[in-house]
Scaffold this active site. Sequence first.
Site, PDB file in Angstrom:
ATOM      1  N   ARG A   1      -3.392-106.667  12.685  1.00  0.00           N
ATOM      2  CA  ARG A   1      -3.693-107.209  11.363  1.00  0.00           C
ATOM      3  C   ARG A   1      -4.487-108.499  11.527  1.00  0.00           C
ATOM      4  O   ARG A   1      -4.549-109.086  12.616  1.00  0.00           O
ATOM      5  CB  ARG A   1      -2.409-107.484  10.585  1.00  0.00           C
ATOM      6  CG  ARG A   1      -1.553-106.244  10.322  1.00  0.00           C
ATOM      7  CD  ARG A   1      -0.305-106.615   9.544  1.00  0.00           C
ATOM      8  NE  ARG A   1       0.507-105.442   9.216  1.00  0.00           N
ATOM      9  CZ  ARG A   1       1.515-105.003   9.962  1.00  0.00           C
ATOM     10  NH1 ARG A   1       1.829-105.645  11.092  1.00  0.00           N
ATOM     11  NH2 ARG A   1       2.205-103.940   9.591  1.00  0.00           N
TER      12      ARG A   1
ATOM     13  N   LYS B   1       4.673-108.763  10.471  1.00  0.00           N
ATOM     14  CA  LYS B   1       5.092-108.443   9.112  1.00  0.00           C
ATOM     15  C   LYS B   1       6.506-107.872   9.120  1.00  0.00           C
ATOM     16  O   LYS B   1       6.820-106.976   9.895  1.00  0.00           O
ATOM     17  CB  LYS B   1       4.121-107.432   8.501  1.00  0.00           C
ATOM     18  CG  LYS B   1       4.379-107.119   7.043  1.00  0.00           C
ATOM     19  CD  LYS B   1       3.329-106.170   6.507  1.00  0.00           C
ATOM     20  CE  LYS B   1       3.561-105.849   5.040  1.00  0.00           C
ATOM     21  NZ  LYS B   1       2.532-104.915   4.509  1.00  0.00           N
TER      22      LYS B   1
ATOM     23  N   HIS C   1      -9.216-105.476   7.541  1.00  0.00           N
ATOM     24  CA  HIS C   1      -8.058-104.591   7.710  1.00  0.00           C
ATOM     25  C   HIS C   1      -8.485-103.146   7.898  1.00  0.00           C
ATOM     26  O   HIS C   1      -7.701-102.330   8.424  1.00  0.00           O
ATOM     27  CB  HIS C   1      -7.139-104.722   6.487  1.00  0.00           C
ATOM     28  CG  HIS C   1      -5.758-104.192   6.718  1.00  0.00           C
ATOM     29  ND1 HIS C   1      -4.822-104.856   7.476  1.00  0.00           N
ATOM     30  CD2 HIS C   1      -5.151-103.035   6.302  1.00  0.00           C
ATOM     31  CE1 HIS C   1      -3.697-104.155   7.516  1.00  0.00           C
ATOM     32  NE2 HIS C   1      -3.870-103.048   6.812  1.00  0.00           N
TER      33      HIS C   1
ATOM     34  N   ARG D   1      -8.031-101.728  11.334  1.00  0.00           N
ATOM     35  CA  ARG D   1      -6.698-101.222  11.664  1.00  0.00           C
ATOM     36  C   ARG D   1      -6.552 -99.774  11.192  1.00  0.00           C
ATOM     37  O   ARG D   1      -6.011 -98.934  11.918  1.00  0.00           O
ATOM     38  CB  ARG D   1      -5.646-102.125  11.021  1.00  0.00           C
ATOM     39  CG  ARG D   1      -4.198-101.691  11.193  1.00  0.00           C
ATOM     40  CD  ARG D   1      -3.284-102.768  10.605  1.00  0.00           C
ATOM     41  NE  ARG D   1      -1.940-102.270  10.329  1.00  0.00           N
ATOM     42  CZ  ARG D   1      -0.939-102.299  11.191  1.00  0.00           C
ATOM     43  NH1 ARG D   1      -1.142-102.779  12.411  1.00  0.00           N
ATOM     44  NH2 ARG D   1       0.255-101.861  10.856  1.00  0.00           N
TER      45      ARG D   1
ATOM     46  N   HIS E   1       5.002 -99.564  11.698  1.00  0.00           N
ATOM     47  CA  HIS E   1       5.435 -99.039  10.407  1.00  0.00           C
ATOM     48  C   HIS E   1       6.926 -98.722  10.437  1.00  0.00           C
ATOM     49  O   HIS E   1       7.421 -98.092  11.382  1.00  0.00           O
ATOM     50  CB  HIS E   1       4.668 -97.769  10.044  1.00  0.00           C
ATOM     51  CG  HIS E   1       3.245 -98.017   9.682  1.00  0.00           C
ATOM     52  ND1 HIS E   1       2.277 -97.027   9.692  1.00  0.00           N
ATOM     53  CD2 HIS E   1       2.603 -99.152   9.300  1.00  0.00           C
ATOM     54  CE1 HIS E   1       1.113 -97.541   9.325  1.00  0.00           C
ATOM     55  NE2 HIS E   1       1.283 -98.829   9.092  1.00  0.00           N
TER      56      HIS E   1
ATOM     57  N   TYR F   1      -2.587 -91.310   7.287  1.00  0.00           N
ATOM     58  CA  TYR F   1      -3.817 -91.175   8.084  1.00  0.00           C
ATOM     59  C   TYR F   1      -4.143 -89.719   8.384  1.00  0.00           C
ATOM     60  O   TYR F   1      -5.286 -89.396   8.732  1.00  0.00           O
ATOM     61  CB  TYR F   1      -3.686 -91.978   9.377  1.00  0.00           C
ATOM     62  CG  TYR F   1      -3.558 -93.451   9.140  1.00  0.00           C
ATOM     63  CD1 TYR F   1      -4.639 -94.187   8.698  1.00  0.00           C
ATOM     64  CD2 TYR F   1      -2.338 -94.102   9.315  1.00  0.00           C
ATOM     65  CE1 TYR F   1      -4.521 -95.555   8.449  1.00  0.00           C
ATOM     66  CE2 TYR F   1      -2.217 -95.458   9.071  1.00  0.00           C
ATOM     67  CZ  TYR F   1      -3.304 -96.183   8.638  1.00  0.00           C
ATOM     68  OH  TYR F   1      -3.179 -97.526   8.383  1.00  0.00           O
TER      69      TYR F   1
END
Length: 583
Positions: A425, A450, A515, A518, A541, A550
Amino acid sequence: METAASPAITLKCVEHRGSQRLAVSFAYDQAYIDRIKQVPGRRWSETMRCWHIPVEEQALQVFRAAFPFVALPPIGEFRTGFTPDQPDKADVQITPAAAGSEQAHKAGISSQKGIESIELIGGRFAIRMRYTKEGVAFMKSLVRSFWQEEDKVWVCQFSEANLKDLQAYCSYWSEEEYAKLAELLEVRNAKESQKTMAVWPLKGNQEWLRVWIPNHTSEAIARIKRVSGRRYSRANGCWLIPNNQQLLEGLSEEMRAIGVEVEVRGKVLNVPLKRKSWPERQSHLLDKLDGPMAALVKEYTDFLIGMRYSWQTVKTYTSFFRRFAEVFGVAELPNLEYASIQGYFNELAKEDISLSTLNQYINAVKFYYERVLNRPRKVYAVNRPRKQDRLPKVLSKGEVKRIFKQLHNLKHRLMVYFAYSSGLRLSEVCYLKPEDVDLDRLQVFINNSKGGKDRVVHLGEEMICLFAEYIQKYKPKEWLFEGQQGGEPYSPRSLQAVFRRAKEKAGIDKQATFHTLRHSYATHLLETGTDVRLIQELLGHSDIKTTLLYTHVSKRSLMSVRSPLDSLFDGDEEVEKSNKSSQ
């Protein structure tokens, strides 16, 4: 009644900007100033440091009544301007010659056209003329012309077109004078064409920098608006930015992208933008609050900070919760019924806000009841809006390569490479430390990312030589990518600007941000056969559903599908081939 101590008054007849004036000089005396201010049309001249009044019957009558002890001079005695070498507020003052047959001829032409005088004042022509229909029509045809009632003159822009038109209309200037004006115009245009943005400290408040933007282009203004803390000052007629070296360096990079150089005039404060402590940040949220609201917000933010929510989440939740508290009142919050809370969210849903923002409103209010007041979660469950499933934007490998080719600065190139090589990120790239990179094992350790999670990601082999070159050149200490100020990480805003410029230079019109690198990293891994569970771990994640998005944009998945349109005419083609062979 005048006394012996009263200052003497000196009068002098002058001609100022084509009109007859009476210059009034005296030593400072407030009583005299109050009197002369009664005269209609009076003005103060900074050049001569005196007052001057119009030579008109009404003004002279008021002056005689205010100063009965002063004898007026013969009004026919005039001179041109206040001083020959200091024209009052005029850059250049050229008047037609009165001698010589050629000059007399031109003066006659000017007189026939009604032109009495033309002065260049502050980058504009001030034209005094007698009224004629032809003259007014001509004045209106000039570029940016208007009638100035106060001075009884026509004003127009000092431009090449206006200069030519005026000379063609009345032959006001001699060849020498015209050439001088044309040369002055050429120099001025050359200065304006130089794309240089001037920055200097604000007089009286050194914490701000004044910004002068060349020609006030929309591109330059758009980049000014990206500076944190910027504001437009109507009093100063310019943009202001905080007096800080780091912000100024970021603005310089933005301006260079559109070919504008930043010229710094005066001393710029070399003070780094230090990250504030939690108590300092909390005091910012409590600013301008008092009484019960201040106590409520402090209690609310204490819980958020204590549970280690990110600063962005603390700000967002506090802002949304304050709005909720202002609607119902601080005293009513603990006793609110479910129907009232649900009704509040129903009204919010009618506003023009996104579904994600509405969800944040709900979470902010639920945090108060379920965390601060420790109420059961089920009591305050609310009907949430259905979240929109939006697919991530992805760059192709060719587009990524084109962006890389536009990065010539070593630090910028390595930062963008890190994002694509390891799926980092924006904040993760900026806050990397030298010890987070393990070249022997080709790994990058991401600390406190995060959600407060740590993870280890792979480092591409192509990064080894580039990384070694960077370490040798920059020798980073605390942060792997230091900003303009020592000891501070690279600004995320500046890195976003670096990527945006590279994308524009690469000719990529697709809507993409930093971003997006990524997203592209994850999609390209999936297309090369990497297991989706491993991609989930690399991206950090919590939910596999996020990673599975994705698969919807993966070229590998889409290419395995054959459209029914492609097979619709397969039978017809075979029949056609057999018919041809039989013939």
